[in-house]
Every structure is written in structure tokens, then in C-alpha cells.
Scaffold this active site. Sequence first.
Site, PDB file in Angstrom:
ATOM      1  N   GLU A  19       0.832  -1.197   0.000  1.00 29.06           N
ATOM      2  CA  GLU A  19       0.000   0.000   0.000  1.00 29.06           C
ATOM      3  C   GLU A  19       0.871   1.253   0.000  1.00 29.06           C
ATOM      4  O   GLU A  19       0.388   2.360   0.198  1.00 29.06           O
ATOM      5  CB  GLU A  19      -0.967   0.011   1.186  1.00 29.06           C
ATOM      6  CG  GLU A  19      -0.345   0.068   2.560  1.00 29.06           C
ATOM      7  CD  GLU A  19      -1.406   0.170   3.641  1.00 29.06           C
ATOM      8  OE1 GLU A  19      -1.445   1.216   4.312  1.00 29.06           O
ATOM      9  OE2 GLU A  19      -2.181  -0.774   3.819  1.00 29.06           O
ATOM     10  N   CYS A  79      -3.111  -4.501   3.926  1.00 30.19           N
ATOM     11  CA  CYS A  79      -2.020  -5.342   4.418  1.00 30.19           C
ATOM     12  C   CYS A  79      -2.038  -6.786   3.918  1.00 30.19           C
ATOM     13  O   CYS A  79      -1.197  -7.578   4.313  1.00 30.19           O
ATOM     14  CB  CYS A  79      -2.031  -5.349   5.947  1.00 30.19           C
ATOM     15  SG  CYS A  79      -1.797  -3.723   6.668  1.00 30.19           S
ATOM     16  N   HIS A 118      -1.766 -11.940  10.521  1.00 32.45           N
ATOM     17  CA  HIS A 118      -1.415 -10.535  10.343  1.00 32.45           C
ATOM     18  C   HIS A 118      -1.319  -9.906  11.730  1.00 32.45           C
ATOM     19  O   HIS A 118      -2.056 -10.291  12.652  1.00 32.45           O
ATOM     20  CB  HIS A 118      -2.447  -9.802   9.499  1.00 32.45           C
ATOM     21  CG  HIS A 118      -2.151  -8.337   9.388  1.00 32.45           C
ATOM     22  ND1 HIS A 118      -0.973  -7.875   8.856  1.00 32.45           N
ATOM     23  CD2 HIS A 118      -2.843  -7.239   9.794  1.00 32.45           C
ATOM     24  CE1 HIS A 118      -0.957  -6.552   8.917  1.00 32.45           C
ATOM     25  NE2 HIS A 118      -2.089  -6.148   9.482  1.00 32.45           N
TER      26      HIS A 118
END
Length: 346
Positions: free
Chosen positions: A80, A112, A234
Site C-alpha cells: 500500500e 495489508c 497478520h
Amino acid sequence: MAGIVGYGVYIPSYRIKVEEIAKVWGDDPKAISRGLVVQEKSVPAPDEDTATISVEASRYALKRAMINPQEIGAVYVGSESHPYAVKPTATILGEAIGASPHLTSADLEFACKAGTAAMQICMGLVDSGITDYGLAVGADTAQGAPGDALEYTASAGGAAFIIGKENTIADFEGTYSFTTDTPDFYRREGKPYPRHGGRFTGEPAYFKHVLSAAKGMFEKMGTEASDYDHVVFHQPNGKFYLKAAKKLGFNNEQSKTGLLTPIIGNTYSGATPLGLAAILDIANPGDRIFAVSYGSGAGSDAFSITVNDDIDKNRDNAPKVAEMVLNKSYVDYAMYAKFKGKLRMA
């Protein structure tokens, strides 16, 4: 199915401590560290960006894969924080590692989880026979506005995976994704810093998607937490990661290796791939790995992976995650602000 033939990582050597950031904004560093489960984060140097991180990680992946880069038929970079709004990072990467010009490539964006989306695309291309090898990268130099909570975690780093069917070191057993339109985190075109939608960030966003993807993967594979030796999620912060692991029935021994946020921060698109690489650094033949990414907006990709007998063959051909974590030098807030472009000159 396809598998991992080689992997590589890159983490910038500069670090800034939570205490240094808290000192500037008058926050309690102990409360911040305890609440987010983070002590320090990586900081990119002025000459480091998503492109340079991707190139370094991919060169290391090639060292482990021991293949001719001309055999790579697909290059995808998930991030990103691509250096150009209009100009692919993937073409820079393909040229830099000597894979061009006979390949398909593109940049991916999904907050992400763009790196794991790149992995899924390469898996599909390899399994379909369109290409022998695909290169998937997740890398970021994440931004957090001055004084924002994100400033304590948003960091830099990335990992690259060469995916193929021949001479694999770990094999994909399956993948599953869970995706909705949940506005928890976003950045408008032309705006320097992202914004996060408070009440959406936790349960409706991260936990709903991570847990749903994990449970969907369990159901698809006919497995449960106890069937895996390692797990990685994550990690926007350490607190969310540990809570997700506990909710799904994973213990500390299974989850500890993949948790990197406390010592390098949240590398965004690089977070789950870097955690997976850290596990591959120490995994034994036969180990099973469970991996779940998360991207705001929102979605999660889950993977079930089995490590095979060739894991030790080329593992020492490139630096391991632990080595890069230890290779560090600290900066103060002023230098950090300069490196990150937070100071705008007239």
C-alpha cells in the site's frame, strides 16, 4: 498444488523505540508498549522504499531457490506504499533481478493482505501450467500521521516467495479467503496519511475476517489448531495477534515464532509473509504451518502449508529473519521524521 521453492526477506536496519515516540507526544511509553505489545519498529532509510525492499528480498529468494530468474514467468508486488502512483513496482523488480521481459507482472493493493493475494495469484498460474515459477512479494514502508496511534507500529519490511512445483521446500495444501466491504482503514488519493475508523477496527474488521478465514480453512482441510506446529497471523499489533491465536485454540509455542511486531512493528503487506519466513527459517521436515493475513477494507487469506524434506537444502543461502532483526541501529524522533518525510521543507 504448487509450493514454495525459495523465500527471502528484507528489514531496514534503522529502529526507533516506543519511548522515543512517546516522549515527543507526551504519552506513557509503558502503557503504549503494554497495550499494543510493541517495543520498537523498523524505519526505512531515505533511499529505501517498497521497490528496494522488494528487490533485496527477491534476490535472497533467488539464492534459496537456485533457479535462473529467466524461468520466472510472473512477478506480483503487493503493497500500500508503492513509490509511484502510476508506474509499477513489479516492472522495476523484474528488471532488477533479471527476470524481464518474458513475464506477466502487476502491482497489487489490498491494504495489508496484498502480499498474500500475490501468493494466491502465483499459485493459480503455476497450478494451471501457465508458468513454471511465479514471484510474489509483500512489502511496505507504512505511514502513520504524527501523533497518531499508528505511528507506534507502522514500519517497513517485506518478504518474497518464489512459487513453483519443482524442488519445493514447503507445499501448499490449500487456501481460503473471506472478504467483505468493511471501512475500517483507508487513505484517499493524494492524502499523505491513512485514517482508521475507530469502532470498525477490532471486532467487525480484524477479528471477524481473520477468524472467519481461519475457520473456513479448518473446515475446508478438515483440520483444527492442534494439527499444526506453527501459526502466523497478520499483526497490526501484538495484542490482536495473540488474541486471535487464543480464540482459535493455538498455544504460545505454536504462535511465538511468527510474531514479529513487538520487535520490528507492523510491516503491513510484509507482516504475514515475514512471519511465515521466520517460521520457515526454523521449521523441520513434516511441520505444518497455518497462516492468515488481513487487509483493511476488508479481507483475509488463509493457507495450510506442509514443510517437506528439502527445507534444509538451501535455507542457509540467504540471511534469516532473526539475523535481520538483530542488525539494527537506533534513531531519534528528529532523524525518524526526516527519513519518513514528515518534515516538509519550504
